[in-house]
Design an enzyme around this catalytic site. Sequence first.
Site, PDB file in Angstrom:
ATOM      1  N   THR A 156       0.869  -1.179   0.000  1.00 12.58           N
ATOM      2  CA  THR A 156       0.000   0.000   0.000  1.00 12.58           C
ATOM      3  C   THR A 156       0.904   1.227   0.000  1.00 12.58           C
ATOM      4  OG1 THR A 156      -0.164  -0.260   2.415  1.00 12.58           O
ATOM      5  CG2 THR A 156      -2.003  -1.043   1.093  1.00 12.58           C
ATOM      6  N   LYS A 182       4.307  -7.277   2.760  1.00  8.49           N
ATOM      7  CA  LYS A 182       4.077  -5.831   2.806  1.00  8.49           C
ATOM      8  C   LYS A 182       4.074  -5.385   4.257  1.00  8.49           C
ATOM      9  CE  LYS A 182       0.307  -3.583   2.581  1.00  8.49           C
ATOM     10  NZ  LYS A 182       0.037  -3.121   3.967  1.00  8.49           N
ATOM     11  N   THR A 193      -0.719  -2.679   7.687  1.00  7.21           N
ATOM     12  CA  THR A 193      -0.956  -4.080   7.984  1.00  7.21           C
ATOM     13  C   THR A 193       0.217  -4.861   7.445  1.00  7.21           C
ATOM     14  OG1 THR A 193      -3.363  -4.041   7.994  1.00  7.21           O
ATOM     15  CG2 THR A 193      -2.341  -6.079   7.310  1.00  7.21           C
ATOM     16  N   GLU A 280       7.512   3.082   9.327  1.00  7.28           N
ATOM     17  CA  GLU A 280       7.186   4.483   9.056  1.00  7.28           C
ATOM     18  C   GLU A 280       8.244   5.418   9.628  1.00  7.28           C
ATOM     19  OE1 GLU A 280       2.523   3.355   9.497  1.00  7.28           O
ATOM     20  OE2 GLU A 280       3.596   4.403  11.068  1.00  7.28           O
ATOM     21  N   ASN A 403       1.748  10.083   9.710  1.00  8.78           N
ATOM     22  CA  ASN A 403       0.515   9.723  10.408  1.00  8.78           C
ATOM     23  C   ASN A 403      -0.322  10.893  10.905  1.00  8.78           C
ATOM     24  OD1 ASN A 403       0.457   6.764  10.451  1.00  8.78           O
ATOM     25  ND2 ASN A 403       2.455   7.045  11.416  1.00  8.78           N
TER      26      ASN A 403
END
Lengths: 408, 408
Positions: A156, A182, A193, A280, A403
């Site tokens: 994603t 992923k 996820t 992230e 985020n």
Amino acid sequence: MDLLPSPLALPFPAMPDIAGVTLRVARARYKNWDRCDLTYAELADGTVLAGVFTKNVCCSTEVEMGREQVKRGKARALVVNAGNSNAFTGYRGREAVEQIMAQVAGHLGCEPADVLVSSTGVIGVPLPKDKAREGVANALSGPPCSWEDAAITIGTTDTFAKGATVSAMIGDTRVTLNGIIKGSGMIAPDMATMLGYIFTDAAVEPGFLQQCLSAANERTYSCITVDSDTSTSDTVLAFATGKAGNAPLASSDSPGADAFMAAMEDICRQLAHLVVRDGEGAQKFISVAVQGATSDDSARRIGLSIANSPLVKTAIAGGDANWGRVVMAVGKAGEPADRDKLSIAFGGIWAAKSGLPLPDYDEAPVAKHLQGQEIDITVDIGLGDGRATVWTCDLTHGYIAINADYRS
Amino acid sequence: MDLLPSPLALPFPAMPDIAGVTLRVARARYKNWDRCDLTYAELADGTVLAGVFTKNVCCSTEVEMGREQVKRGKARALVVNAGNSNAFTGYRGREAVEQIMAQVAGHLGCEPADVLVSSTGVIGVPLPKDKAREGVANALSGPPCSWEDAAITIGTTDTFAKGATVSAMIGDTRVTLNGIIKGSGMIAPDMATMLGYIFTDAAVEPGFLQQCLSAANERTYSCITVDSDTSTSDTVLAFATGKAGNAPLASSDSPGADAFMAAMEDICRQLAHLVVRDGEGAQKFISVAVQGATSDDSARRIGLSIANSPLVKTAIAGGDANWGRVVMAVGKAGEPADRDKLSIAFGGIWAAKSGLPLPDYDEAPVAKHLQGQEIDITVDIGLGDGRATVWTCDLTHGYIAINADYRS
């Protein structure tokens, strides 16, 4: 918001074919984007299935159904939807999954329950059935694709494609395991996820394939963390087509079983590390090795307490050998620990031993280690023989930017 | 790095005197700074003591000794050192604390065990005994100071002074409770500890004072979180001088006990909220109310799972009504929950009910609520009568800047 590839990215490896596995990708257009977002893997008749799933009790329909399918132990196809996790969507989400299973089963002439479905993306929006139907139809009629194409398509907001391959000898037969995964690179909020898929040509009985995957999971996927938040959809599936022609592995006593178990743990560890490398905002890959705990499980919990501590993660981001924060994280883990037996090292250099800062501790080489991209923290609890290693990344402005600064 | 006051700061309240309590501050110069960093409270003979402490097993000497002192139930003085937590300093840290206790006891003519000591600041550096001796001497000979001076002096990197005052009627007697607290505003890494002190002129027996403080703690300090990291030194002490002259409160059956318990919870909640309002990088004050859980304790755990979730906290920072992340945080809490009975509201507006997004959900008023500084999240688990409210702040670039960009 376009993210640059993670500075910790690794190139996609050359991956061989796996007999009995055919991959295809297609556009379902689950989001307003022009990219393939539906991955289809067709599996030879007789393919054996194993799986591990999120422990989040608010899990998705796909996870609930996957758990039941793993009990049957066989599979003919996998469909992965990217852009919509279909989680928290009630009966409407379930209908969409059942439609995909029926559509593929009709094409292959198999049971719907032989078709595994995973979805990743926004929570709370039922997977659109019309888009799914068209995407599946496109995939079924399209040409086969590469492992890298599939790895890109299940992603994603991942910043690089993640795959690994290993092999093992079972008697005279070489078997191959390919994996794609992923992770938690996020551009738009709502997407995060871990979905991983391992395909092997080895002949393995379902119970033993599950045993291998579960054991590997305990020491790999269950030992990584990016931000302590557990997705509602985390899934790792293993598919064994049996096409390598080895004598089937039925248990850990079967000849070659040790090699296969080691290969499974190897590929799972590689895939798990790739997820951390695409965490992230990650700038550094952190290994936390805990020894001297009262049990391996206790060591893992202490390791995760350190790896999940925002204060430890920001200290590493800032290149600060802040072992006081490690002490804090050990102490809050809820596991047996004795402050006065605790020792802590960075990059193999002990900063504190047996509850006291070392008087001759020289921070210069530690500071140099912390300037690198691969950070090692070692903690000796001093109580027993339990040990575990967990892996995480640092906590940076990138995490906040991904985020908080941009809305879905 | 100088931080601006938190946007959530409140002005310091007008605080009355508490008979039997005299405050003084002094310079011990624990760090290379020119500010008062040692706070001294002298307490009338007969003062009753209660306390609650961190559960971090790597706690400081001060915490270990404080636990023992609370069992004795009496106190004559309090010394708070700011700039050095004296945690993880072994026998040398203990010697420093014992020196302070002996020095004050010699001055007052009391037992050393009547002298409470707290320290906050860098971990792993023994509190320097010479600086402590001089600081205590300065404090003992200095003039009394205000509550605000004391609140400033116990602070480390707090961005505003935090105090609260309440009163209660016990029979015909008005009793007053004053409290000061320091929190987790951090400039240099290594500093983060909640230290709180409540002083009352009420006459209370030690067992009942402890009961009041422990009960209040469960619903106040134990229900706040900034970043999920539990300090090695967290301490809240309550001192009751008895100078108000009320009939002593011995148990919850004593006349006026209810009013006193309510006042204790009130001041503890006010102080706890002030800590959240000075959370590192905080821009928003978030209340998470959980209802319908299987027990109050389960509700609190679910609330803390939400309040500690980096993905929830960054979503709030970004003004994103991302209830999918709340679902995730409920599901990972390890507490009973049923996805299909779960309901979630922001600012009193339900976004999802009984496991499904509401079809007529209008995000506009929710988005407006999220633009404010006070954010309310309500979660109904739908299983029982358990309820709890927890409080936290959002996770912003400020947190990263404070903890990663600048070194101690």
